[in-house]
Design a protein around this motif. Structure first.
Motif, PDB file in Angstrom:
ATOM      1  N   ILE A  50       0.324  14.869  -0.873  1.00 42.54           N
ATOM      2  CA  ILE A  50      -0.698  15.820  -1.312  1.00 42.54           C
ATOM      3  C   ILE A  50      -0.582  17.038  -0.404  1.00 42.54           C
ATOM      4  N   GLY A  51      -0.370  18.209  -0.995  1.00 45.18           N
ATOM      5  CA  GLY A  51      -0.163  19.409  -0.190  1.00 45.18           C
ATOM      6  C   GLY A  51      -1.135  20.503  -0.544  1.00 45.18           C
TER       7      GLY A  51
ATOM      8  N   MET B 278       0.832  -1.198   0.000  1.00 43.30           N
ATOM      9  CA  MET B 278       0.000   0.000   0.000  1.00 43.30           C
ATOM     10  C   MET B 278       0.872   1.255   0.000  1.00 43.30           C
ATOM     11  N   THR B 279       0.577   2.190  -0.883  1.00 41.79           N
ATOM     12  CA  THR B 279       1.337   3.423  -0.959  1.00 41.79           C
ATOM     13  C   THR B 279       1.080   4.279   0.270  1.00 41.79           C
ATOM     14  N   LYS B 280       2.164   4.740   0.894  1.00 41.14           N
ATOM     15  CA  LYS B 280       2.023   5.664   2.001  1.00 41.14           C
ATOM     16  C   LYS B 280       1.746   7.045   1.435  1.00 41.14           C
ATOM     17  N   THR B 281       0.702   7.682   1.941  1.00 37.70           N
ATOM     18  CA  THR B 281       0.277   8.973   1.410  1.00 37.70           C
ATOM     19  C   THR B 281       0.186   9.989   2.535  1.00 37.70           C
ATOM     20  N   LEU B 282       0.957  11.062   2.414  1.00 35.94           N
ATOM     21  CA  LEU B 282       0.895  12.155   3.370  1.00 35.94           C
ATOM     22  C   LEU B 282      -0.003  13.248   2.821  1.00 35.94           C
ATOM     23  N   LEU B 283      -1.022  13.603   3.583  1.00 31.74           N
ATOM     24  CA  LEU B 283      -1.859  14.747   3.273  1.00 31.74           C
ATOM     25  C   LEU B 283      -1.399  15.896   4.155  1.00 31.74           C
ATOM     26  N   SER B 284      -0.876  16.933   3.535  1.00 31.08           N
ATOM     27  CA  SER B 284      -0.239  18.029   4.253  1.00 31.08           C
ATOM     28  C   SER B 284      -1.073  19.295   4.106  1.00 31.08           C
TER      29      SER B 284
ATOM     30  N   LEU C 127      -0.370  15.777   8.064  1.00 34.01           N
ATOM     31  CA  LEU C 127       0.429  16.808   8.719  1.00 34.01           C
ATOM     32  C   LEU C 127      -0.329  18.121   8.649  1.00 34.01           C
ATOM     33  N   ILE C 128      -0.440  18.799   9.792  1.00 30.17           N
ATOM     34  CA  ILE C 128      -1.145  20.076   9.841  1.00 30.17           C
ATOM     35  C   ILE C 128      -0.154  21.174  10.181  1.00 30.17           C
ATOM     36  N   SER C 129       0.099  22.042   9.197  1.00 32.49           N
ATOM     37  CA  SER C 129       0.966  23.202   9.407  1.00 32.49           C
ATOM     38  C   SER C 129       0.177  24.494   9.438  1.00 32.49           C
TER      39      SER C 129
ATOM     40  N   ILE D 165     -12.334  15.624   0.678  1.00 31.81           N
ATOM     41  CA  ILE D 165     -12.766  14.295   1.117  1.00 31.81           C
ATOM     42  C   ILE D 165     -12.029  13.173   0.371  1.00 31.81           C
ATOM     43  N   PRO D 166     -11.857  13.243  -0.954  1.00 34.47           N
ATOM     44  CA  PRO D 166     -11.090  12.182  -1.627  1.00 34.47           C
ATOM     45  C   PRO D 166      -9.670  12.046  -1.079  1.00 34.47           C
ATOM     46  N   ALA D 167      -9.023  13.170  -0.780  1.00 33.47           N
ATOM     47  CA  ALA D 167      -7.669  13.107  -0.229  1.00 33.47           C
ATOM     48  C   ALA D 167      -7.673  12.500   1.169  1.00 33.47           C
ATOM     49  N   LEU D 168      -8.680  12.858   1.975  1.00 38.73           N
ATOM     50  CA  LEU D 168      -8.781  12.272   3.314  1.00 38.73           C
ATOM     51  C   LEU D 168      -8.996  10.773   3.251  1.00 38.73           C
ATOM     52  N   LYS D 169      -9.707  10.312   2.235  1.00 42.95           N
ATOM     53  CA  LYS D 169      -9.973   8.879   2.103  1.00 42.95           C
ATOM     54  C   LYS D 169      -8.721   8.093   1.735  1.00 42.95           C
ATOM     55  N   THR D 170      -7.830   8.722   0.964  1.00 38.64           N
ATOM     56  CA  THR D 170      -6.640   7.996   0.506  1.00 38.64           C
ATOM     57  C   THR D 170      -5.437   8.188   1.427  1.00 38.64           C
ATOM     58  N   ALA D 171      -5.462   9.189   2.287  1.00 41.34           N
ATOM     59  CA  ALA D 171      -4.309   9.486   3.141  1.00 41.34           C
ATOM     60  C   ALA D 171      -4.073   8.387   4.163  1.00 41.34           C
ATOM     61  N   THR D 172      -2.803   8.117   4.413  1.00 38.64           N
ATOM     62  CA  THR D 172      -2.413   7.241   5.520  1.00 38.64           C
ATOM     63  C   THR D 172      -1.827   8.057   6.668  1.00 38.64           C
ATOM     64  N   HIS D 173      -1.333   9.251   6.349  1.00 40.75           N
ATOM     65  CA  HIS D 173      -0.707  10.142   7.325  1.00 40.75           C
ATOM     66  C   HIS D 173      -1.182  11.568   7.040  1.00 40.75           C
TER      67      HIS D 173
END
Length: 286
Positions: free
Chosen positions: A29-30, A1-7, A67-69, A57-65
Protein backbone atom coordinates in the motif's frame (compact mmCIF):
# COMPACT_ATOMS: atom_id res chain seq x y z
CA UNK A 1 -0.54 -14.32 6.87
CA UNK A 2 0.03 -11.92 3.98
CA UNK A 3 2.98 -9.62 4.49
CA UNK A 4 1.82 -6.06 3.90
CA UNK A 5 4.09 -3.07 3.43
CA UNK A 6 2.55 0.33 4.11
CA UNK A 7 4.75 2.84 2.32
CA UNK A 8 4.39 6.53 3.20
CA UNK A 9 5.58 8.73 0.34
CA UNK A 10 5.80 5.90 -2.17
CA UNK A 11 8.38 7.45 -4.46
CA UNK A 12 11.56 6.54 -6.29
CA UNK A 13 13.28 4.35 -3.68
CA UNK A 14 10.08 2.79 -2.34
CA UNK A 15 8.98 1.83 -5.84
CA UNK A 16 12.30 0.03 -6.33
CA UNK A 17 11.69 -1.94 -3.12
CA UNK A 18 8.15 -2.84 -4.18
CA UNK A 19 9.56 -4.35 -7.38
CA UNK A 20 11.41 -6.82 -5.16
CA UNK A 21 8.56 -7.54 -2.75
CA UNK A 22 5.55 -7.85 -5.06
CA UNK A 23 6.87 -10.94 -6.91
CA UNK A 24 7.25 -12.53 -3.45
CA UNK A 25 3.47 -12.21 -2.88
CA UNK A 26 3.65 -9.14 -0.70
CA UNK A 27 0.82 -6.65 -0.55
CA UNK A 28 2.06 -3.07 -0.93
CA UNK A 29 0.00 0.00 0.00
CA UNK A 30 1.64 3.24 -1.11
CA UNK A 31 0.66 6.81 -0.37
CA UNK A 32 0.91 9.65 -2.88
CA UNK A 33 -0.03 13.32 -2.70
CA UNK A 34 -1.06 13.36 -6.35
CA UNK A 35 -4.14 11.71 -7.85
CA UNK A 36 -2.31 11.71 -11.18
CA UNK A 37 0.26 9.25 -9.81
CA UNK A 38 -2.31 6.74 -8.53
CA UNK A 39 -2.82 4.96 -11.91
CA UNK A 40 0.93 4.43 -12.26
CA UNK A 41 1.14 2.86 -8.81
CA UNK A 42 -1.82 0.61 -9.60
CA UNK A 43 -0.15 -0.49 -12.84
CA UNK A 44 2.88 -1.50 -10.77
CA UNK A 45 0.74 -3.61 -8.44
CA UNK A 46 0.68 -1.11 -5.59
CA UNK A 47 -2.55 -0.10 -3.85
CA UNK A 48 -2.53 3.72 -3.88
CA UNK A 49 -3.81 5.93 -1.09
CA UNK A 50 -4.14 9.67 -1.54
CA UNK A 51 -2.56 11.05 1.62
CA UNK A 52 -2.89 13.43 3.32
CA UNK A 53 -6.61 13.00 2.84
CA UNK A 54 -7.38 9.30 3.04
CA UNK A 55 -8.19 7.59 6.34
CA UNK A 56 -4.99 5.62 6.99
CA UNK A 57 -6.20 3.75 10.07
CA UNK A 58 -7.43 0.68 8.10
CA UNK A 59 -4.05 0.45 6.37
CA UNK A 60 -2.22 0.78 9.69
CA UNK A 61 -4.32 -2.05 11.09
CA UNK A 62 -3.47 -4.43 8.26
CA UNK A 63 0.21 -3.50 7.79
CA UNK A 64 2.94 -5.83 8.98
CA UNK A 65 5.77 -3.53 7.82
CA UNK A 66 6.03 0.25 7.39
CA UNK A 67 8.38 2.31 5.22
CA UNK A 68 8.61 6.07 5.62
CA UNK A 69 10.05 8.00 2.68
CA UNK A 70 8.14 11.24 3.24
CA UNK A 71 10.49 14.11 4.02
CA UNK A 72 10.01 16.40 7.02
CA UNK A 73 8.57 19.84 6.36
CA UNK A 74 8.27 23.02 8.41
CA UNK A 75 5.92 21.20 10.79
CA UNK A 76 8.24 18.24 11.29
CA UNK A 77 7.66 14.69 10.09
CA UNK A 78 4.30 14.62 8.29
CA UNK A 79 3.51 11.00 9.15
CA UNK A 80 4.06 11.55 12.86
CA UNK A 81 2.16 14.83 12.78
CA UNK A 82 -0.90 13.00 11.49
CA UNK A 83 -0.60 9.45 12.79
CA UNK A 84 1.87 9.21 15.68
CA UNK A 85 -0.67 8.07 18.26
CA UNK A 86 -2.19 5.49 15.91
CA UNK A 87 1.24 4.06 15.06
CA UNK A 88 2.39 4.09 18.69
CA UNK A 89 -0.75 2.22 19.73
CA UNK A 90 0.15 -0.59 17.32
CA UNK A 91 3.94 -0.54 17.68
CA UNK A 92 4.08 -4.19 18.69
CA UNK A 93 2.09 -5.23 15.63
CA UNK A 94 4.81 -4.36 13.14
CA UNK A 95 7.67 -6.69 12.28
CA UNK A 96 9.78 -3.92 10.76
CA UNK A 97 9.65 -0.16 10.33
CA UNK A 98 12.11 1.62 8.05
CA UNK A 99 12.82 5.34 7.93
CA UNK A 100 14.67 6.75 4.92
CA UNK A 101 16.96 9.51 6.15
CA UNK A 102 20.06 11.08 4.60
CA UNK A 103 23.81 11.13 5.12
CA UNK A 104 23.29 14.89 5.49
CA UNK A 105 22.71 14.22 9.20
CA UNK A 106 26.50 13.92 9.62
CA UNK A 107 27.19 17.44 8.39
CA UNK A 108 30.55 18.57 7.02
CA UNK A 109 33.70 16.54 7.73
CA UNK A 110 36.12 18.22 5.34
CA UNK A 111 36.34 15.14 3.15
CA UNK A 112 37.03 12.70 6.01
CA UNK A 113 35.27 9.39 6.57
CA UNK A 114 32.09 8.97 8.64
CA UNK A 115 30.25 5.86 9.79
CA UNK A 116 27.05 5.13 11.72
CA UNK A 117 28.76 5.94 15.02
CA UNK A 118 29.84 9.42 13.92
CA UNK A 119 28.21 12.21 15.93
CA UNK A 120 25.36 13.90 14.07
CA UNK A 121 26.31 17.52 13.34
CA UNK A 122 24.14 18.61 10.39
CA UNK A 123 25.16 21.80 8.63
CA UNK A 124 22.03 22.45 6.59
CA UNK A 125 18.38 23.09 7.38
CA UNK A 126 17.47 19.82 5.64
CA UNK A 127 19.99 17.86 7.70
CA UNK A 128 18.77 19.39 10.96
CA UNK A 129 15.19 18.44 10.10
CA UNK A 130 16.25 14.87 9.39
CA UNK A 131 18.07 14.51 12.72
CA UNK A 132 14.92 15.64 14.50
CA UNK A 133 12.75 13.26 12.48
CA UNK A 134 15.06 10.34 13.26
CA UNK A 135 14.84 11.15 16.98
CA UNK A 136 11.06 11.58 16.86
CA UNK A 137 10.56 8.18 15.26
CA UNK A 138 13.01 6.57 17.70
CA UNK A 139 11.03 8.00 20.62
CA UNK A 140 8.04 5.72 19.98
CA UNK A 141 8.28 2.91 22.56
CA UNK A 142 8.44 -0.61 21.16
CA UNK A 143 8.55 0.45 17.51
CA UNK A 144 10.99 -1.80 15.56
CA UNK A 145 12.65 1.16 13.87
CA UNK A 146 15.49 0.87 11.33
CA UNK A 147 17.10 4.06 9.99
CA UNK A 148 18.66 4.19 6.53
CA UNK A 149 20.91 7.16 5.79
CA UNK A 150 20.97 7.45 2.03
CA UNK A 151 23.75 9.08 0.05
CA UNK A 152 23.04 10.87 -3.26
CA UNK A 153 20.56 8.75 -5.20
CA UNK A 154 20.84 8.01 -8.90
CA UNK A 155 19.33 5.41 -11.21
CA UNK A 156 16.99 5.13 -14.20
CA UNK A 157 15.64 8.59 -14.99
CA UNK A 158 18.02 10.14 -12.45
CA UNK A 159 21.42 10.16 -14.04
CA UNK A 160 23.68 12.82 -15.54
CA UNK A 161 23.27 11.76 -19.16
CA UNK A 162 20.33 14.00 -20.08
CA UNK A 163 22.10 17.16 -18.88
CA UNK A 164 25.34 16.15 -20.59
CA UNK A 165 23.48 15.59 -23.86
CA UNK A 166 21.65 18.91 -23.51
CA UNK A 167 24.85 20.76 -22.76
CA UNK A 168 23.56 21.93 -19.36
CA UNK A 169 25.76 19.72 -17.17
CA UNK A 170 28.23 21.70 -15.05
CA UNK A 171 31.56 20.68 -13.56
CA UNK A 172 31.72 22.82 -10.43
CA UNK A 173 35.17 22.55 -8.88
CA UNK A 174 35.54 23.01 -5.14
CA UNK A 175 38.92 21.67 -3.96
CA UNK A 176 38.55 18.77 -1.54
CA UNK A 177 34.83 18.34 -2.27
CA UNK A 178 33.73 14.70 -2.26
CA UNK A 179 30.32 13.02 -2.16
CA UNK A 180 29.06 9.50 -1.64
CA UNK A 181 26.24 8.21 -3.82
CA UNK A 182 24.10 5.11 -4.27
CA UNK A 183 22.16 3.42 -7.06
CA UNK A 184 18.45 3.05 -6.33
CA UNK A 185 18.63 -0.70 -7.00
CA UNK A 186 21.14 -1.06 -4.16
CA UNK A 187 18.88 0.93 -1.83
CA UNK A 188 16.11 -1.55 -2.54
CA UNK A 189 18.43 -4.51 -1.90
CA UNK A 190 19.51 -3.05 1.44
CA UNK A 191 15.91 -2.50 2.53
CA UNK A 192 14.91 -6.02 1.49
CA UNK A 193 17.89 -7.49 3.35
CA UNK A 194 16.95 -5.56 6.49
CA UNK A 195 13.35 -6.75 6.27
CA UNK A 196 14.69 -10.31 6.11
CA UNK A 197 17.01 -9.67 9.10
CA UNK A 198 15.33 -7.15 11.40
CA UNK A 199 17.53 -5.45 13.98
CA UNK A 200 15.39 -2.80 15.69
CA UNK A 201 17.32 0.30 16.64
CA UNK A 202 19.93 -0.11 13.91
CA UNK A 203 21.05 2.65 11.57
CA UNK A 204 22.64 1.92 8.22
CA UNK A 205 24.55 4.06 5.78
CA UNK A 206 23.45 3.25 2.24
CA UNK A 207 26.09 4.21 -0.30
CA UNK A 208 28.60 2.69 -2.68
CA UNK A 209 32.31 2.01 -2.10
CA UNK A 210 33.65 4.95 -4.08
CA UNK A 211 33.12 8.49 -2.79
CA UNK A 212 34.16 10.85 -5.55
CA UNK A 213 34.25 14.52 -6.54
CA UNK A 214 31.06 15.45 -8.42
CA UNK A 215 33.02 16.80 -11.39
CA UNK A 216 34.52 13.33 -11.96
CA UNK A 217 31.04 11.84 -12.37
CA UNK A 218 30.06 14.41 -14.99
CA UNK A 219 33.33 13.89 -16.85
CA UNK A 220 32.88 10.12 -16.93
CA UNK A 221 29.30 10.46 -18.18
CA UNK A 222 30.54 12.67 -21.01
CA UNK A 223 33.24 10.14 -21.86
CA UNK A 224 30.68 7.32 -22.02
CA UNK A 225 28.55 9.40 -24.39
CA UNK A 226 31.52 10.39 -26.52
CA UNK A 227 30.76 14.06 -25.89
CA UNK A 228 33.05 16.90 -24.81
CA UNK A 229 33.71 17.12 -21.10
CA UNK A 230 32.00 20.26 -19.76
CA UNK A 231 34.46 23.00 -18.81
CA UNK A 232 35.48 23.40 -15.18
CA UNK A 233 33.86 26.20 -13.18
CA UNK A 234 35.28 27.53 -9.95
CA UNK A 235 32.83 27.10 -7.07
CA UNK A 236 33.62 30.51 -5.59
CA UNK A 237 32.68 32.42 -8.73
CA UNK A 238 30.11 30.07 -10.32
CA UNK A 239 26.59 31.41 -10.76
CA UNK A 240 24.51 28.99 -8.68
CA UNK A 241 21.18 29.05 -6.90
CA UNK A 242 21.25 29.00 -3.08
CA UNK A 243 19.83 25.45 -3.18
CA UNK A 244 22.53 24.23 -5.58
CA UNK A 245 25.25 25.96 -3.57
CA UNK A 246 23.99 24.36 -0.34
CA UNK A 247 24.86 20.90 -1.66
CA UNK A 248 28.51 21.92 -1.54
CA UNK A 249 28.32 22.95 2.12
CA UNK A 250 29.29 19.44 3.20
CA UNK A 251 32.16 17.19 2.14
CA UNK A 252 32.57 13.67 3.49
CA UNK A 253 33.19 10.06 2.58
CA UNK A 254 30.63 7.60 3.97
CA UNK A 255 31.48 4.10 5.10
CA UNK A 256 29.07 1.27 4.22
CA UNK A 257 30.62 -1.68 6.09
CA UNK A 258 27.51 -2.30 8.19
CA UNK A 259 25.19 -3.13 5.26
CA UNK A 260 27.74 -5.72 4.14
CA UNK A 261 28.78 -7.19 7.47
CA UNK A 262 25.38 -7.18 9.17
CA UNK A 263 22.96 -7.58 6.27
CA UNK A 264 25.16 -9.50 3.86
CA UNK A 265 24.49 -7.07 1.02
CA UNK A 266 26.64 -7.34 -2.08
CA UNK A 267 26.29 -4.12 -4.04
CA UNK A 268 25.23 -4.37 -7.65
CA UNK A 269 26.97 -1.06 -8.35
CA UNK A 270 29.92 -0.59 -5.97
CA UNK A 271 31.12 2.57 -7.75
CA UNK A 272 29.67 5.30 -9.96
CA UNK A 273 31.46 4.02 -13.06
CA UNK A 274 29.75 0.63 -12.98
CA UNK A 275 26.45 2.33 -12.18
CA UNK A 276 26.68 4.79 -15.07
CA UNK A 277 27.71 2.10 -17.53
CA UNK A 278 24.66 0.05 -16.53
CA UNK A 279 22.36 3.08 -16.83
CA UNK A 280 23.60 3.86 -20.32
CA UNK A 281 23.27 0.24 -21.41
CA UNK A 282 19.72 0.25 -20.10
CA UNK A 283 18.90 3.46 -22.00
CA UNK A 284 20.34 2.06 -25.22
CA UNK A 285 18.43 -1.20 -24.80
CA UNK A 286 15.13 0.46 -23.93
Amino acid sequence: MTKTLLSFGHGYSARALSRILLPQDWRVIGTTRSEDKAPRLMAEGVEPRLWPGADMIPALKTATHILISAAPDDNGDPVLADLRDAIAARAGQYAWVGYLSTTGVYGDHNGDWVDENTHLTPATRRGIARVKAEADWASIPGLPLHIFRLAGIYGPGRGPFAKVREGTARRIIKPGQVFSRTHVADIARVLAASIARPNPGAAYNVCDDDPAPPEDVIAYAAELLGLPIPPAEDFETANMSPMARSFYAESKKVRNDRIKDELGVELLYPDYKSGLRALLAQEIGA
